[in-house]
Design a protein around this motif. Structure first.
Motif, PDB file in Angstrom:
ATOM      1  N   LYS A  27      -8.482  -5.061   3.659  1.00 17.57           N
ATOM      2  CA  LYS A  27      -9.190  -5.810   2.627  1.00 17.57           C
ATOM      3  C   LYS A  27      -8.262  -6.671   1.776  1.00 17.57           C
ATOM      4  CE  LYS A  27     -12.787  -2.245   2.137  1.00 17.57           C
ATOM      5  NZ  LYS A  27     -13.392  -1.254   1.218  1.00 17.57           N
ATOM      6  N   VAL A  28      -7.003  -6.250   1.617  1.00 23.02           N
ATOM      7  CA  VAL A  28      -6.162  -6.899   0.603  1.00 23.02           C
ATOM      8  C   VAL A  28      -4.973  -7.674   1.151  1.00 23.02           C
ATOM      9  CG1 VAL A  28      -6.803  -5.170  -1.125  1.00 23.02           C
ATOM     10  CG2 VAL A  28      -4.748  -4.807   0.250  1.00 23.02           C
ATOM     11  N   LEU A  29      -4.557  -7.426   2.387  1.00 24.20           N
ATOM     12  CA  LEU A  29      -3.291  -7.995   2.849  1.00 24.20           C
ATOM     13  C   LEU A  29      -3.335  -9.500   3.094  1.00 24.20           C
ATOM     14  CD1 LEU A  29      -0.646  -6.504   5.115  1.00 24.20           C
ATOM     15  CD2 LEU A  29      -1.647  -8.659   5.861  1.00 24.20           C
ATOM     16  N   ALA A  30      -4.379  -9.985   3.729  1.00 27.54           N
ATOM     17  CA  ALA A  30      -4.406 -11.383   4.184  1.00 27.54           C
ATOM     18  C   ALA A  30      -4.199 -12.382   3.048  1.00 27.54           C
ATOM     19  CB  ALA A  30      -5.717 -11.670   4.910  1.00 27.54           C
ATOM     20  N   ALA A  55      -1.796  -3.903  11.532  1.00 22.13           N
ATOM     21  CA  ALA A  55      -3.059  -4.263  12.179  1.00 22.13           C
ATOM     22  C   ALA A  55      -3.748  -5.398  11.434  1.00 22.13           C
ATOM     23  CB  ALA A  55      -3.969  -3.042  12.255  1.00 22.13           C
ATOM     24  N   ALA A  56      -3.717  -5.342  10.095  1.00 23.39           N
ATOM     25  CA  ALA A  56      -4.330  -6.400   9.295  1.00 23.39           C
ATOM     26  C   ALA A  56      -3.591  -7.722   9.469  1.00 23.39           C
ATOM     27  CB  ALA A  56      -4.342  -5.989   7.820  1.00 23.39           C
ATOM     28  N   LEU A  57      -2.260  -7.673   9.541  1.00 23.10           N
ATOM     29  CA  LEU A  57      -1.462  -8.886   9.734  1.00 23.10           C
ATOM     30  C   LEU A  57      -1.711  -9.483  11.119  1.00 23.10           C
ATOM     31  CD1 LEU A  57       0.714 -10.947   9.110  1.00 23.10           C
ATOM     32  CD2 LEU A  57       2.439  -9.202   9.591  1.00 23.10           C
ATOM     33  N   ASP A  58      -1.709  -8.656  12.147  1.00 23.29           N
ATOM     34  CA  ASP A  58      -1.952  -9.146  13.502  1.00 23.29           C
ATOM     35  C   ASP A  58      -3.313  -9.834  13.596  1.00 23.29           C
ATOM     36  OD1 ASP A  58      -1.214  -9.063  16.501  1.00 23.29           O
ATOM     37  OD2 ASP A  58      -3.214  -8.165  16.462  1.00 23.29           O
ATOM     38  N   MET A  59      -4.310  -9.285  12.941  1.00 28.23           N
ATOM     39  CA  MET A  59      -5.652  -9.874  12.962  1.00 28.23           C
ATOM     40  C   MET A  59      -5.683 -11.194  12.188  1.00 28.23           C
ATOM     41  SD  MET A  59      -8.739  -9.641  14.041  1.00 28.23           S
ATOM     42  CE  MET A  59      -8.764  -7.936  14.634  1.00 28.23           C
ATOM     43  N   ALA A  60      -5.002 -11.249  11.040  1.00 27.95           N
ATOM     44  CA  ALA A  60      -5.036 -12.445  10.191  1.00 27.95           C
ATOM     45  C   ALA A  60      -4.274 -13.611  10.801  1.00 27.95           C
ATOM     46  CB  ALA A  60      -4.479 -12.126   8.814  1.00 27.95           C
ATOM     47  N   TRP A  61      -3.216 -13.320  11.572  1.00 21.67           N
ATOM     48  CA  TRP A  61      -2.368 -14.366  12.130  1.00 21.67           C
ATOM     49  C   TRP A  61      -2.457 -14.426  13.648  1.00 21.67           C
ATOM     50  CZ3 TRP A  61       3.001 -15.111   9.339  1.00 21.67           C
ATOM     51  CH2 TRP A  61       2.774 -15.801   8.128  1.00 21.67           C
ATOM     52  N   GLN A  62      -3.665 -14.498  14.159  1.00 22.04           N
ATOM     53  CA  GLN A  62      -3.868 -14.621  15.599  1.00 22.04           C
ATOM     54  C   GLN A  62      -3.265 -15.912  16.155  1.00 22.04           C
ATOM     55  OE1 GLN A  62      -5.578 -12.492  18.008  1.00 22.04           O
ATOM     56  NE2 GLN A  62      -5.047 -11.044  16.382  1.00 22.04           N
ATOM     57  N   ASP A  63      -3.148 -16.934  15.282  1.00 24.07           N
ATOM     58  CA  ASP A  63      -2.648 -18.232  15.735  1.00 24.07           C
ATOM     59  C   ASP A  63      -1.139 -18.379  15.593  1.00 24.07           C
ATOM     60  OD1 ASP A  63      -2.872 -18.073  12.980  1.00 24.07           O
ATOM     61  OD2 ASP A  63      -3.213 -20.218  12.728  1.00 24.07           O
ATOM     62  N   VAL A  64      -0.453 -17.309  15.195  1.00 25.16           N
ATOM     63  CA  VAL A  64       0.997 -17.348  15.003  1.00 25.16           C
ATOM     64  C   VAL A  64       1.670 -16.519  16.095  1.00 25.16           C
ATOM     65  CG1 VAL A  64       2.900 -16.731  13.470  1.00 25.16           C
ATOM     66  CG2 VAL A  64       0.784 -17.678  12.520  1.00 25.16           C
ATOM     67  N   LYS A 181      14.308 -15.874   5.938  1.00 21.85           N
ATOM     68  CA  LYS A 181      13.567 -15.494   4.746  1.00 21.85           C
ATOM     69  C   LYS A 181      12.835 -14.194   5.019  1.00 21.85           C
ATOM     70  CE  LYS A 181      10.174 -17.051   1.339  1.00 21.85           C
ATOM     71  NZ  LYS A 181       9.303 -18.165   0.873  1.00 21.85           N
ATOM     72  N   VAL A 182      12.887 -13.271   4.053  1.00 20.43           N
ATOM     73  CA  VAL A 182      12.192 -11.993   4.165  1.00 20.43           C
ATOM     74  C   VAL A 182      11.099 -11.935   3.104  1.00 20.43           C
ATOM     75  CG1 VAL A 182      12.393  -9.480   4.099  1.00 20.43           C
ATOM     76  CG2 VAL A 182      14.273 -10.856   5.014  1.00 20.43           C
ATOM     77  N   VAL A 183       9.847 -11.909   3.548  1.00 19.74           N
ATOM     78  CA  VAL A 183       8.709 -11.732   2.647  1.00 19.74           C
ATOM     79  C   VAL A 183       8.254 -10.284   2.763  1.00 19.74           C
ATOM     80  CG1 VAL A 183       6.339 -12.393   2.112  1.00 19.74           C
ATOM     81  CG2 VAL A 183       7.997 -14.138   2.794  1.00 19.74           C
ATOM     82  N   THR A 184       8.363  -9.555   1.672  1.00 22.21           N
ATOM     83  CA  THR A 184       8.006  -8.142   1.666  1.00 22.21           C
ATOM     84  C   THR A 184       6.644  -7.957   1.015  1.00 22.21           C
ATOM     85  OG1 THR A 184      10.331  -7.493   1.536  1.00 22.21           O
ATOM     86  CG2 THR A 184       8.706  -5.843   0.916  1.00 22.21           C
ATOM     87  N   LEU A 185       5.703  -7.420   1.775  1.00 19.72           N
ATOM     88  CA  LEU A 185       4.373  -7.079   1.268  1.00 19.72           C
ATOM     89  C   LEU A 185       4.368  -5.587   0.963  1.00 19.72           C
ATOM     90  CD1 LEU A 185       2.125  -9.124   3.737  1.00 19.72           C
ATOM     91  CD2 LEU A 185       3.216  -9.864   1.603  1.00 19.72           C
ATOM     92  N   VAL A 186       4.075  -5.245  -0.296  1.00 18.76           N
ATOM     93  CA  VAL A 186       4.283  -3.889  -0.777  1.00 18.76           C
ATOM     94  C   VAL A 186       2.967  -3.263  -1.235  1.00 18.76           C
ATOM     95  CG1 VAL A 186       5.403  -2.484  -2.531  1.00 18.76           C
ATOM     96  CG2 VAL A 186       6.638  -4.387  -1.501  1.00 18.76           C
ATOM     97  N   ILE A 187       2.722  -2.046  -0.787  1.00 15.62           N
ATOM     98  CA  ILE A 187       1.717  -1.185  -1.392  1.00 15.62           C
ATOM     99  C   ILE A 187       2.478  -0.139  -2.188  1.00 15.62           C
ATOM    100  CG2 ILE A 187      -0.094   0.523  -0.959  1.00 15.62           C
ATOM    101  CD1 ILE A 187      -0.973  -1.063   1.435  1.00 15.62           C
ATOM    102  N   SER A 188       2.304  -0.150  -3.500  1.00 23.54           N
ATOM    103  CA  SER A 188       3.128   0.671  -4.379  1.00 23.54           C
ATOM    104  C   SER A 188       2.600   2.095  -4.502  1.00 23.54           C
ATOM    105  CB  SER A 188       3.194   0.050  -5.781  1.00 23.54           C
ATOM    106  OG  SER A 188       3.841   0.938  -6.678  1.00 23.54           O
ATOM    107  N   ASP A 189       3.530   3.048  -4.419  1.00 26.00           N
ATOM    108  CA  ASP A 189       3.195   4.447  -4.696  1.00 26.00           C
ATOM    109  C   ASP A 189       4.130   5.023  -5.752  1.00 26.00           C
ATOM    110  OD1 ASP A 189       5.555   4.634  -3.171  1.00 26.00           O
ATOM    111  OD2 ASP A 189       5.006   6.626  -2.453  1.00 26.00           O
ATOM    112  N   ILE A 251       0.668  -6.034  -3.093  1.00 22.89           N
ATOM    113  CA  ILE A 251      -0.699  -6.262  -2.630  1.00 22.89           C
ATOM    114  C   ILE A 251      -1.663  -5.160  -3.044  1.00 22.89           C
ATOM    115  CG2 ILE A 251       0.233  -7.556  -0.678  1.00 22.89           C
ATOM    116  CD1 ILE A 251      -0.729  -5.273   1.146  1.00 22.89           C
ATOM    117  N   ALA A 252      -1.157  -3.987  -3.414  1.00 14.86           N
ATOM    118  CA  ALA A 252      -2.008  -2.901  -3.909  1.00 14.86           C
ATOM    119  C   ALA A 252      -1.144  -1.977  -4.742  1.00 14.86           C
ATOM    120  CB  ALA A 252      -2.661  -2.134  -2.758  1.00 14.86           C
TER     121      ALA A 252
END
Length: 422
Positions: A27-30, A55-64, A181-189, A251-252
């Motif tokens: 729900k939140v990554l894209a 899984a969410a990234l693979d689905m969102a970037w099918q064209d990459v 370049k490193v883009v880090t997507l983080v879910i914080s705990d 992202i969360a």
């Protein structure tokens, strides 16, 4: 609304479930993805949510055109298309934790400035991504993790030590990927959402030092293997400084989860108060404090009038003596302490659980209590105070069927606690 045992428990489960759902990667990554790269795209990651994020990234970037590899906890893997999933052990690492770190480090070698690395990082990554420093072995790392987990140290303190004993944590993975370049997507705990603390920050620069790690080891009187002591005894702080090309995106987080929980409470006609998303301390002591806060709301209408729900997040700790036979977790221990403090107070129910679905090392996320909890425990042959003293809260709540079992949620925004006051 008139609250009874069934309706109160159902409402608390809805509140907890809403908090978990707010951190669902699907729900939140894209919405947080960067621009498509002109060069290669390599996906890496570690944590309990990393497979679901992949899984969410693979689905969102099918064209990459992308490839990658991430590591998650056993039982947390889901299909992620072009991104390979490795499973390893948590909270104490195993051989697959070492293999995952080796392969992920290899995957970012030889990249250029037009290439993009997307790092998918969530809680649990510290034990899932292990690359021992100096002369340390896997057995040494396992001993270090076991000592830290039993010490009562906060997650930030544990990660400060882990970073100094690793060749991948504390920004070293981002340094290996430079100049990409490193883009880090983080879910914080972690309390405070510091990205350098989540999974020990493999792609994020850190400000902690060798001296910080030494102080923590001394303060908690940690008995570390000789090889670990030798790494910590070196004179030079080896954690990397730039060059590294990093962009970190949250992202969360626990605060987002608490906001989602408060919205469900509002829909149920409850006043809500969020006491914070970064509460720490010994679980049993926090339980006693919350019993006092609950009585103030129930009896005096302070700081909010009933019907109400008191919400909080963060991560308590449990200091275990050597040889402790009890089975428990920080959330169930908090609740057992809370129940004792409330002593059967009428029209009060509570839930506490880890949003990853695992409270400590057990198969439950947490538990739920009500005004009849102490009575039912005694009827089941459980002495509540003895169970608390023995850190045996899991056994106690299992005996009366009050564990909250969700299975792996494939996300992780720390603990959520909710106390409903009718």
């Amino acid at each position: 609304m008139s609250w009874n045992n069934a309706s109160a428990r159902a409402t608390l489960r809805r509140i907890f479930n809403a908090a978990v759902a707010s951190a669902d990667p699907a729900k939140v990554l894209a919405a947080h993805l960067p621009e498509r790269p002109s060069g290669r795209c390599v996906v890496i990651g570690a944590g309990k949510a990393s497979a679901a994020m992949a899984a969410a990234l693979d689905m969102a970037w099918q064209d990459v055109d992308l490839s990658g590899i991430v590591v998650t906890r056993y039982g947390h893997a889901v299909p992620a298309g072009r991104i390979e999933i490795i499973e390893a052990a948590h909270p104490v690492p195993d051989a697959m934790s070492v293999e995952a770190a080796k392969r992920i480090l290899e995957s970012v070698q030889g990249l250029g400035p037009d290439d993009l690395v997307i790092a998918l990082i969530s809680g649990g990554g510290s034990s899932l991504l292990v690359s021992p420093a100096g002369g340390m072995t896997l057995a040494d790392k396992q001993a270090v993790n076991a000592a830290l987990l039993a010490s009562g140290a906060t997650i930030a303190e544990m990660n400060t030590v882990r970073k100094q004993l690793s060749t991948i944590k504390g920004g070293r993975l981002a340094q290996a990927a430079y100049p990409a370049k490193v883009v880090t997507l983080v879910i914080s705990d972690v309390p405070g959402d510091d990205p350098s603390e989540i999974a020990s920050g493999p792609t994020v620069p850190t400000q902690t030092t060798l001296e910080d790690a030494r102080e923590i080891v001394a303060r908690y009187k940690l008995d570390l293997p000789l090889a670990a002591q030798e790494v910590l005894a070196q004179k030079q702080n080896l954690l990397p400084s730039p060059p590294m090309n990093v962009d970190v995106r949250l992202i969360a987080s626990p605060s987002m989860a608490l906001a989602a929980a408060a919205e469900i409470a509002r829909q149920e006609g409850l006043h809500s108060v969020i006491l914070g998303d970064a509460l720490q301390g010994e679980a049993r002591e926090v339980g006693t404090v919350f019993a006092g806060i609950t009585q103030s709301v129930k009896i005096k209408g302070l700081p909010v009038s009933a019907p109400a729900v008191i919400l909080s997040g963060g991560e308590t700790s449990v200091s275990l003596p050597k040889g402790c036979p009890g089975r428990g977790g920080r959330n169930s221990e908090f609740l057992l302490s809370l129940a004792l403090g409330l002593n059967g107070l009428d029209s009060v129910w509570a839930i506490a659980g880890d949003t990853d679905g695992i409270d400590g090392v057990e198969d439950a996320a947490g538990a739920i209590i009500g005004p009849d909890t102490l009575l039912r425990l005694k009827q089941a042959g459980i002495a509540p105070r003895l169970a608390l003293a023995n850190h045996d809260s899991y056994t106690a709540f299992k005996a009366i069927g009050d564990l909250v079992v969700t299975g792996p949620t494939l996300t992780n925004v720390n603990d959520i606690r909710a106390i409903l006051i009718g």
